[in-house]
Design an enzyme around this catalytic site. Structure first.
Site, mmCIF file in Angstrom:
data_model
loop_
_atom_site.group_PDB
_atom_site.id
_atom_site.type_symbol
_atom_site.label_atom_id
_atom_site.label_comp_id
_atom_site.label_asym_id
_atom_site.label_seq_id
_atom_site.Cartn_x
_atom_site.Cartn_y
_atom_site.Cartn_z
ATOM 1 N N ASN A 214 -26.444 -1.293 15.560
ATOM 2 C CA ASN A 214 -26.378 -2.497 16.380
ATOM 3 C C ASN A 214 -24.937 -2.752 16.770
ATOM 4 O OD1 ASN A 214 -29.055 -2.951 15.981
ATOM 5 N ND2 ASN A 214 -28.800 -5.008 15.145
ATOM 6 N N LYS A 341 -36.609 -18.765 14.796
ATOM 7 C CA LYS A 341 -36.105 -17.906 13.703
ATOM 8 C C LYS A 341 -35.700 -18.749 12.492
ATOM 9 C CE LYS A 341 -34.402 -14.079 16.513
ATOM 10 N NZ LYS A 341 -33.195 -13.480 17.103
ATOM 11 N N LYS A 345 -37.480 -17.974 9.027
ATOM 12 C CA LYS A 345 -36.659 -17.438 7.942
ATOM 13 C C LYS A 345 -36.284 -18.506 6.919
ATOM 14 C CE LYS A 345 -34.949 -13.834 11.035
ATOM 15 N NZ LYS A 345 -34.343 -12.512 10.904
HETATM 16 N N1 CTP Z 1 -31.437 -10.503 9.926
HETATM 17 C C1 CTP Z 1 -31.787 -10.083 8.670
HETATM 18 N N2 CTP Z 1 -32.482 -8.935 8.518
HETATM 19 C C2 CTP Z 1 -32.874 -8.214 9.575
HETATM 20 C C3 CTP Z 1 -32.560 -8.661 10.869
HETATM 21 C C4 CTP Z 1 -31.830 -9.828 11.020
HETATM 22 O O1 CTP Z 1 -31.434 -10.745 7.714
HETATM 23 N N3 CTP Z 1 -33.563 -7.095 9.391
HETATM 24 C C5 CTP Z 1 -30.685 -11.745 10.079
HETATM 25 C C6 CTP Z 1 -29.384 -11.621 10.870
HETATM 26 O O2 CTP Z 1 -28.283 -11.308 10.027
HETATM 27 C C7 CTP Z 1 -29.246 -12.982 11.488
HETATM 28 C C8 CTP Z 1 -30.685 -13.464 11.674
HETATM 29 O O3 CTP Z 1 -31.480 -12.643 10.824
HETATM 30 O O4 CTP Z 1 -28.615 -13.910 10.634
HETATM 31 C C9 CTP Z 1 -31.177 -13.340 13.083
HETATM 32 O O5 CTP Z 1 -30.990 -12.014 13.520
HETATM 33 P P1 CTP Z 1 -31.401 -11.548 14.962
HETATM 34 O O6 CTP Z 1 -30.990 -10.134 15.150
HETATM 35 O O7 CTP Z 1 -30.962 -12.568 15.938
HETATM 36 O O8 CTP Z 1 -32.991 -11.679 14.923
HETATM 37 P P2 CTP Z 1 -34.155 -10.803 14.385
HETATM 38 O O9 CTP Z 1 -34.762 -11.533 13.247
HETATM 39 O O10 CTP Z 1 -33.672 -9.415 14.098
HETATM 40 O O11 CTP Z 1 -35.170 -10.848 15.595
HETATM 41 P P3 CTP Z 1 -35.102 -10.137 17.051
HETATM 42 O O12 CTP Z 1 -34.294 -8.873 16.867
HETATM 43 O O13 CTP Z 1 -36.508 -9.883 17.357
HETATM 44 O O14 CTP Z 1 -34.451 -11.118 17.968
#
Ligand code: CTP
Length: 402
Positions: A214, A341, A345
């Site tokens: 990423n 989210k 979460k």
């Molecule tokens: N996060 C996490 N574990 C993952 C993915 C994300 O703990 N496997 C955490 C990130 O560190 C951040 C939050 O979740 O604090 C939101 O991450 P984001 O990438 O915006 O969202 P996702 O949950 O991954 O959803 P999407 O990619 O579908 O937007």
């Protein structure tokens, strides 16, 4: 009478030799009057401007002037003077002591004491304006700043050398005192608390050289780590690969994959009072990983992916008292998606981050962000410098943990 934040604090006051050395007597006296224990360490040149006996008289403490004082005879030594210190202020700080500190030299009591300090160090430079402007001095100051040392910039005014309206003047005692009080107030706000922060992107290997990852510079998480450390927290920074220097005094845990990051978070969770997930965790990884480099000729026509664990969701089931803060990277319906989210979460705070704009996010020093708390309050999206947003996040944590 209102209690001063300085009451009960231990302040080490380093005095180096310049015309402003005598002004440090007033600072030592005011700090003592506000209830601080003030331990003075002087350079040999400083003693030419003011006698150590003067500092001893106003602080009621022994004064260290010599590296070779017999520590069995003396109540303090260059290695013990910083013990239990809340703050170490060097006032005035000459170009010479700034250079020595920047390079880690230790050839007298003050420079050696500086190397033993684990508390916050503040320097108050005062010198001739040409010396201040000299590239060597400015470079050394930057080295110190990058190491987390606070610098109170000199004032513009009349200098002892006769220059009028030149930069280099030692600030008023009141100004330095207020700076120290303000700083100690902030420092105290996370003292004794442990903050766990993740930063950077994860890398999910395809083979021994290639990966899916990423975009993330890690700047946001490193800025939060630095801000939390400055406020006195114990900081554990779990970092994916970045090009950044670890912030001073922070415990680093380096990881590559999402699974390693999850494990590192779980290992450190029980000691944390707050968890801040700024990491750009890769949501998926290749289902199969080759331990050797895949040759071009045997390139697979597709890569099968599998889901990585969601670290925030995993910890929301395991957490005890911890505050949990997430960062949502969104390109569309930023606030709405970030709010979803936050709920999914089970977070206490979500920082919605609009990554659709090329000038913000990822490698930039700026971020377009809004705070969404567990009460659903929404701020609007605003442009922040990442260091500024870091301060806000840390202040929010401090207010909740108070
Ligand atoms: N996060 C996490 N574990 C993952 C993915 C994300 O703990 N496997 C955490 C990130 O560190 C951040 C939050 O979740 O604090 C939101 O991450 P984001 O990438 O915006 O969202 P996702 O949950 O991954 O959803 P999407 O990619 O579908 O937007």
């Amino acid at each position: 009478m209102v209690k001063s934040i300085l009451e009960g604090k231990t302040v080490v006051l380093g005095v180096s030799g310049g015309i402003a050395s005598y002004k440090a007597v007033d600072l030592a006296s005011k700090l003592t009057q506000e209830g601080a224990t003030v331990k003075v360490v002087m350079t040999a040149n400083a003693t030419k401007f003011v006698g150590s006996i003067t500092f001893q008289a106003v602080t009621h403490q022994p004064v260290l002037t010599n590296l070779f004082e017999d520590s069995s005879q003396s109540a303090i030594s260059h290695v013990s003077i910083c013990k239990d210190a809340d703050i170490f202020i060097v006032a005035p700080a000459t170009a010479n002591i700034i250079a020595k500190a920047a390079h880690g030299l230790a050839d007298d009591a003050l420079s050696t004491a500086l190397l033993t300090a684990s508390c916050t160090i503040v320097m108050v430079p005062a010198m001739n304006s040409q010396m201040w402007l000299n590239k060597a001095t400015q470079h050394n100051l930057n080295v110190l700043k990058n190491r987390g040392i606070q610098i109170i910039e000199p004032e513009v005014g009349r200098l002892a050398c006769g220059d009028e309206q030149a930069k280099g003047r030692f600030p008023e005692t009141e100004f330095i005192l207020n700076y120290m009080k303000d700083f100690l107030g902030k420092v105290q706000s996370l003292r004794g608390k442990t903050i766990l922060i993740t930063a950077g992107g994860t890398r999910e290997p395809i083979d021994s050289v290639r990966f899916i990852g990423n975009r993330s510079s890690g700047k946001m998480g490193y800025a939060i780590a630095k801000a939390a450390k400055t406020k006195g927290a114990n900081v554990i920074l779990i970092s994916g690969p970045t090009n950044l220097q670890p912030p001073f005094g922070v415990s680093m845990v380096y990881v590559e994959t999402a699974q390693q990051m999850l494990q590192a978070v779980i290992n450190n969770l029980s000691q944390a009072d707050a968890v801040v997930m700024t990491a750009a965790v890769s949501d998926f990884r290749p289902a199969m990983k080759s331990n050797k480099k895949i040759k071009k000729e045997s390139m697979p026509s597709s890569i099968e992916l599998e889901l990585n664990p969601d670290i925030l969701e995993a910890i929301s089931n395991k957490k005890d008292k911890q505050l949990v803060i997430g960062f949502a990277a969104e390109t569309d319906n930023v606030l709405e998606n970030a709010t979803k989210k936050l709920k999914k979460k089970k977070l206490d705070l979500m920082v919605a981050n609009d990554v659709s704009h090329p000038d913000f996010g990822f490698d930039s020093d700026f971020i377009l962000a809004a705070f969404i708390s567990d009460y659903g309050q929404q701020g609007s999206l605003e442009k922040y410098r990442k260091t500024e947003l870091a301060e806000k996040v840390v202040e929010w944590i401090a207010s909740k943990l108070a």
